[in-house]
Design a protein around this motif. Structure first.
Motif, PDB file in Angstrom:
ATOM      1  N   VAL A 465      55.695  42.881  41.430  1.00 59.23           N
ATOM      2  CA  VAL A 465      55.651  44.111  42.213  1.00 59.23           C
ATOM      3  C   VAL A 465      56.674  45.076  41.631  1.00 59.23           C
ATOM      4  N   GLY A 466      56.192  46.179  41.075  1.00 59.51           N
ATOM      5  CA  GLY A 466      57.077  47.183  40.529  1.00 59.51           C
ATOM      6  C   GLY A 466      57.494  48.199  41.576  1.00 59.51           C
ATOM      7  N   TYR A 467      57.848  49.363  41.094  1.00 58.56           N
ATOM      8  CA  TYR A 467      58.357  50.424  41.978  1.00 58.56           C
ATOM      9  C   TYR A 467      57.318  50.787  43.023  1.00 58.56           C
ATOM     10  N   HIS A 468      57.706  50.693  44.292  1.00 63.82           N
ATOM     11  CA  HIS A 468      56.759  50.904  45.382  1.00 63.82           C
ATOM     12  C   HIS A 468      56.189  52.318  45.396  1.00 63.82           C
ATOM     13  N   GLY A 469      56.996  53.296  45.010  1.00 67.23           N
ATOM     14  CA  GLY A 469      56.517  54.680  45.003  1.00 67.23           C
ATOM     15  C   GLY A 469      55.330  54.883  44.085  1.00 67.23           C
ATOM     16  N   TRP A 470      55.387  54.276  42.907  1.00 64.41           N
ATOM     17  CA  TRP A 470      54.258  54.381  41.974  1.00 64.41           C
ATOM     18  C   TRP A 470      53.031  53.675  42.536  1.00 64.41           C
ATOM     19  N   LEU A 471      53.231  52.482  43.053  1.00 68.64           N
ATOM     20  CA  LEU A 471      52.096  51.717  43.579  1.00 68.64           C
ATOM     21  C   LEU A 471      51.414  52.464  44.712  1.00 68.64           C
ATOM     22  N   TRP A 472      52.208  53.088  45.563  1.00 67.56           N
ATOM     23  CA  TRP A 472      51.645  53.853  46.682  1.00 67.56           C
ATOM     24  C   TRP A 472      50.846  55.053  46.175  1.00 67.56           C
ATOM     25  N   LEU A 479      51.907  45.753  49.925  1.00 68.30           N
ATOM     26  CA  LEU A 479      52.817  45.301  50.973  1.00 68.30           C
ATOM     27  C   LEU A 479      52.923  43.779  51.048  1.00 68.30           C
ATOM     28  N   GLN A 480      51.785  43.078  50.941  1.00 70.77           N
ATOM     29  CA  GLN A 480      51.833  41.616  51.021  1.00 70.77           C
ATOM     30  C   GLN A 480      52.640  41.030  49.876  1.00 70.77           C
ATOM     31  N   ARG A 481      52.420  41.537  48.691  1.00 66.98           N
ATOM     32  CA  ARG A 481      53.181  41.053  47.535  1.00 66.98           C
ATOM     33  C   ARG A 481      54.672  41.331  47.721  1.00 66.98           C
ATOM     34  N   ALA A 482      54.996  42.520  48.221  1.00 65.45           N
ATOM     35  CA  ALA A 482      56.410  42.871  48.421  1.00 65.45           C
ATOM     36  C   ALA A 482      57.076  41.892  49.388  1.00 65.45           C
ATOM     37  N   GLN A 483      56.364  41.518  50.443  1.00 64.00           N
ATOM     38  CA  GLN A 483      56.897  40.540  51.393  1.00 64.00           C
ATOM     39  C   GLN A 483      57.050  39.173  50.723  1.00 64.00           C
ATOM     40  N   ASP A 484      56.091  38.814  49.874  1.00 63.71           N
ATOM     41  CA  ASP A 484      56.160  37.525  49.182  1.00 63.71           C
ATOM     42  C   ASP A 484      57.330  37.477  48.205  1.00 63.71           C
ATOM     43  N   VAL A 485      57.645  38.603  47.574  1.00 65.86           N
ATOM     44  CA  VAL A 485      58.792  38.648  46.670  1.00 65.86           C
ATOM     45  C   VAL A 485      60.081  38.353  47.443  1.00 65.86           C
ATOM     46  N   PHE A 494      58.485  28.553  48.464  1.00 72.55           N
ATOM     47  CA  PHE A 494      58.762  28.947  47.083  1.00 72.55           C
ATOM     48  C   PHE A 494      57.688  28.468  46.094  1.00 72.55           C
ATOM     49  N   GLU A 495      57.432  27.167  46.087  1.00 67.65           N
ATOM     50  CA  GLU A 495      56.526  26.628  45.072  1.00 67.65           C
ATOM     51  C   GLU A 495      55.090  27.104  45.279  1.00 67.65           C
ATOM     52  N   ASN A 496      54.687  27.253  46.534  1.00 66.99           N
ATOM     53  CA  ASN A 496      53.325  27.732  46.803  1.00 66.99           C
ATOM     54  C   ASN A 496      53.134  29.165  46.315  1.00 66.99           C
ATOM     55  N   LEU A 497      54.143  30.014  46.553  1.00 71.74           N
ATOM     56  CA  LEU A 497      54.039  31.419  46.122  1.00 71.74           C
ATOM     57  C   LEU A 497      54.109  31.531  44.602  1.00 71.74           C
ATOM     58  N   VAL A 498      54.967  30.767  43.970  1.00 72.62           N
ATOM     59  CA  VAL A 498      55.049  30.780  42.508  1.00 72.62           C
ATOM     60  C   VAL A 498      53.718  30.344  41.904  1.00 72.62           C
ATOM     61  N   SER A 499      53.107  29.324  42.508  1.00 74.83           N
ATOM     62  CA  SER A 499      51.805  28.843  42.017  1.00 74.83           C
ATOM     63  C   SER A 499      50.702  29.858  42.297  1.00 74.83           C
ATOM     64  N   LYS A 500      50.754  30.483  43.474  1.00 77.50           N
ATOM     65  CA  LYS A 500      49.719  31.461  43.857  1.00 77.50           C
ATOM     66  C   LYS A 500      49.635  32.591  42.837  1.00 77.50           C
ATOM     67  N   TYR A 501      50.802  33.108  42.440  1.00 78.62           N
ATOM     68  CA  TYR A 501      50.831  34.263  41.533  1.00 78.62           C
ATOM     69  C   TYR A 501      51.040  33.855  40.071  1.00 78.62           C
ATOM     70  N   GLN A 502      51.163  32.545  39.815  1.00 87.34           N
ATOM     71  CA  GLN A 502      51.403  32.023  38.461  1.00 87.34           C
ATOM     72  C   GLN A 502      52.594  32.736  37.797  1.00 87.34           C
ATOM     73  N   ILE A 503      53.687  32.711  38.507  1.00 90.34           N
ATOM     74  CA  ILE A 503      54.920  33.363  38.066  1.00 90.34           C
ATOM     75  C   ILE A 503      55.608  32.499  37.019  1.00 90.34           C
ATOM     76  N   ASN A 504      56.145  33.142  35.992  1.00 92.79           N
ATOM     77  CA  ASN A 504      56.873  32.434  34.938  1.00 92.79           C
ATOM     78  C   ASN A 504      58.388  32.521  35.108  1.00 92.79           C
ATOM     79  N   TYR A 505      58.879  33.719  35.474  1.00 97.89           N
ATOM     80  CA  TYR A 505      60.321  33.925  35.477  1.00 97.89           C
ATOM     81  C   TYR A 505      60.774  34.661  36.736  1.00 97.89           C
ATOM     82  N   ILE A 506      61.874  34.163  37.302  1.00 99.34           N
ATOM     83  CA  ILE A 506      62.537  34.847  38.411  1.00 99.34           C
ATOM     84  C   ILE A 506      63.773  35.527  37.846  1.00 99.34           C
ATOM     85  N   THR A 507      63.886  36.802  38.029  1.00 99.52           N
ATOM     86  CA  THR A 507      65.013  37.573  37.499  1.00 99.52           C
ATOM     87  C   THR A 507      66.128  37.642  38.533  1.00 99.52           C
TER      88      THR A 507
END
Length: 551
Positions: A465-472, A479-485, A494-507
């Motif tokens: 999820v990048g800058y909300h202003g651009w996405l809007w 909104l759902q992704r922002a809440q999941d972040v 944690f593991e379910n959300l990482v698997s759902k979005y196939q996330i590689n890296y947490i910054t």
């Protein structure tokens, strides 16, 4: 014996020299590389150019024509790609900052060329063309009032104040000034518009010439060009839809009866070609199945005051002159007035409806109304003032001076250091380089949703999820992704959300620490990539890849 005769017109030369110079100057100040980081040379670039850098770097790193969105990972790019894709290809040879400079400079000359050709369809006078360019490019309202107010309050000498003006005078939103100078609001920050504008004018010229000559092939070429506009700028396509819908019945009414059937077939062919090309392109790059869903009644554009007063102060002297010019056309050049009717209709529609989530984006339609109005005003001023005796010419010069004074101030301000804004620090640049070297280029990152985050903007990686202003403003439901972040950083599900979005890296960097409550104990269970003392990545890809880590 003369094989080739060429007599350059002074006003043609001036048109390219003056307005081309402004394009050159603004282009070289777009992205400024310094020892302490990256800067932009104008405030409207502070947000817009970062988005374009994000897309350019995505093209460079992915090597794809249609990559996923760098600000909404695993989804379509949802943005016209042409300008940034072309810039990326040039940047492979020259670097991004020079690619931005050379493309903007050359496209600026193309804009001037297209404007000249368009106007000359209706007015065969280079002096009027020059006046129209002057009024269009240096537009400004009554904001110069605050220039004098600021000057007297500053107690500085005129030279000192001019070199350090505290604000722009066409862009004072807290005072209700929203009609920003066209260079600074459109041609500089909006990369797609830089290409879409000359193409749109070319299409309008083809439709007009096709109507005048009753030649179908002009409509065919116009349809081909229009169909590809979703790659370049969607608003220009929508403008052409509106303007052709309005021009279509007028063209039939004013054509000879024995030519109407051919003209009708030409219009139908134009519509079919445009539709057949544009709809598949929309489906390739956009995830919005119904772009018309955002249209709603919301009168007043961005005005929070009386709409007449709003436009009077934003347009300044231009507005009363335009009214007189329309009266003059009614009496002396009625056909030009008829051609202007679709443009004034665009103005009223844009003041009654909004066509996208952010109301200010109606300005991307209004800019075409203002351009047509600039031609009308230039024609009127030349015929009434500049074609007459000296006193009238002096009067006309005063009118134009006050018409463009605010715009001139804002352009002049870009020559001073006060318009330089840092968008990335040296540390940001180094972080992006480390990410390029240490991570999978196709990996999905979780980052803080700030607009100038170095990972999506400079490394060519995609963030969940990048800058909300651009996405809007792009019409994306984030909104759902922002809440999941937030949950991911807090270690919830944690593991379910990482698997759902196939996330590689947490910054985890300064922005993430500021924006989120981070469960560091949870993250410590995963391999850590240390970028520097302030920045780390946690490789969580093994959660969903069965241990096949992708870095």
């Amino acid at each position: 014996m003369h094989f080739f005769k060429f007599r350059p017109n002074l006003f043609v030369i001036l048109s390219f020299l003056i307005f081309g110079f402004f394009f050159w100057h603004l282009a070289k100040e777009m992205l400024i590389v310094r020892s302490d980081g990256l800067y932009v040379g104008q405030v409207n670039l502070y947000g817009d150019l970062v988005l374009h850098l994000t897309l350019i770097n995505k093209f460079l790193e992915s090597g794809k024509i249609f990559p996923d969105s760098p600000i909404f990972a695993s989804s379509k790019i949802n943005y016209p790609i042409f300008a940034d894709f072309i810039t990326a290809q040039v940047a492979r040879l020259t670097g991004i900052n020079f690619a931005l400079f050379i493309i903007t400079s050359l496209a600026g000359l193309l804009v001037i060329f297209a404007i000249r050709l368009f106007i000359l369809n209706f007015v065969k006078n280079e002096k009027i063309v020059f006046l129209a360019l002057l009024i269009f490019f240096l537009n400004g309202g009554f904001g110069f009032f605050y220039f004098f107010q600021d000057f007297f309050a500053s107690q500085k000498s005129p030279l000192e104040f001019l070199s350090s003006m505290p604000q722009e005078y066409t862009d004072i939103k807290d005072k209700g000034y929203w009609w920003i100078n066209n260079y600074l609001a459109y041609f500089l920050p909006q990369r797609g518009f830089l290409f879409a504008f000359p193409i749109t004018l070319t299409v309008l010229s083809l439709l007009y010439v096709g109507f005048k000559k009753n030649r179908t092939y002009f409509f065919i070429i116009a349809g081909l060009l229009t169909g590809f506009l979703p790659f370049i700028q969607a608003h220009s396509l929508f403008f052409l839809f509106l303007i052709s819908t309005l021009f279509f019945p007028l063209s039939l009414y004013f054509s000879d009866k024995n030519q109407r059937l051919t003209l009708l077939k030409s219009w139908i062919l134009f519509a079919i070609i445009t539709t057949l090309i544009s709809i598949p392109i929309f489906r390739v790059i956009s995830q919005n199945s119904n772009p018309l869903q955002f249209i709603k009644i919301d009168p007043g554009f961005t005005a929070k005051e009386n709409i007449i007063w709003f436009w009077f102060k934003n347009l300044g002297v231009f507005l009363p002159v335009l009214i007189f010019a329309l009266i003059y056309l009614y009496k002396n050049k009625f056909f030009l007035l008829i051609l202007y009717i679709p443009f004034i209709a665009i103005f009223f529609l844009s003041n009654i409806l909004i066509f996208q989530p952010w109301g200010f984006d109606n300005s991307k339609l209004l800019i075409y109304w203002y351009f047509a109005s600039s031609i009308v005003v230039a024609y009127f001023l030349y015929e009434v003032f500049f074609a007459e005796e000296l006193v009238k010419k002096i009067t006309g010069a005063f009118i134009i001076f006050f018409m463009i004074f605010s715009g001139l101030l804002d352009i002049f301000r870009t020559f001073t250091p006060v318009t330089n804004y840092q968008i990335f620090s040296k540390e940001d640049v180094n972080i992006a380089d480390s990410v390029k070297n240490l991570t999978n280029k196709n990996g999905i990152f979780v980052t803080a949703p700030i607009h100038n985050h170095p990972i999506p903007a400079l490394s060519g990686r995609s963030t969940l999820v990048g800058y909300h202003g651009w996405l809007w403003t792009h019409g994306i439901d984030y909104l759902q992704r922002a809440q999941d972040v937030e949950k991911i950083y807090a270690g919830e599900n944690f593991e379910n959300l990482v698997s759902k979005y196939q996330i590689n890296y947490i910054t985890v960097g300064p922005h993430e620490i500021k924006d989120f409550a981070i469960d560091q104990k949870n993250l410590s269970n995963y391999p850590r990539i240390i970028l520097n003392q302030n920045w780390s990545l946690y490789d969580v890809s093994n959660i969903w890849t069965n241990g096949n880590r992708q870095n």
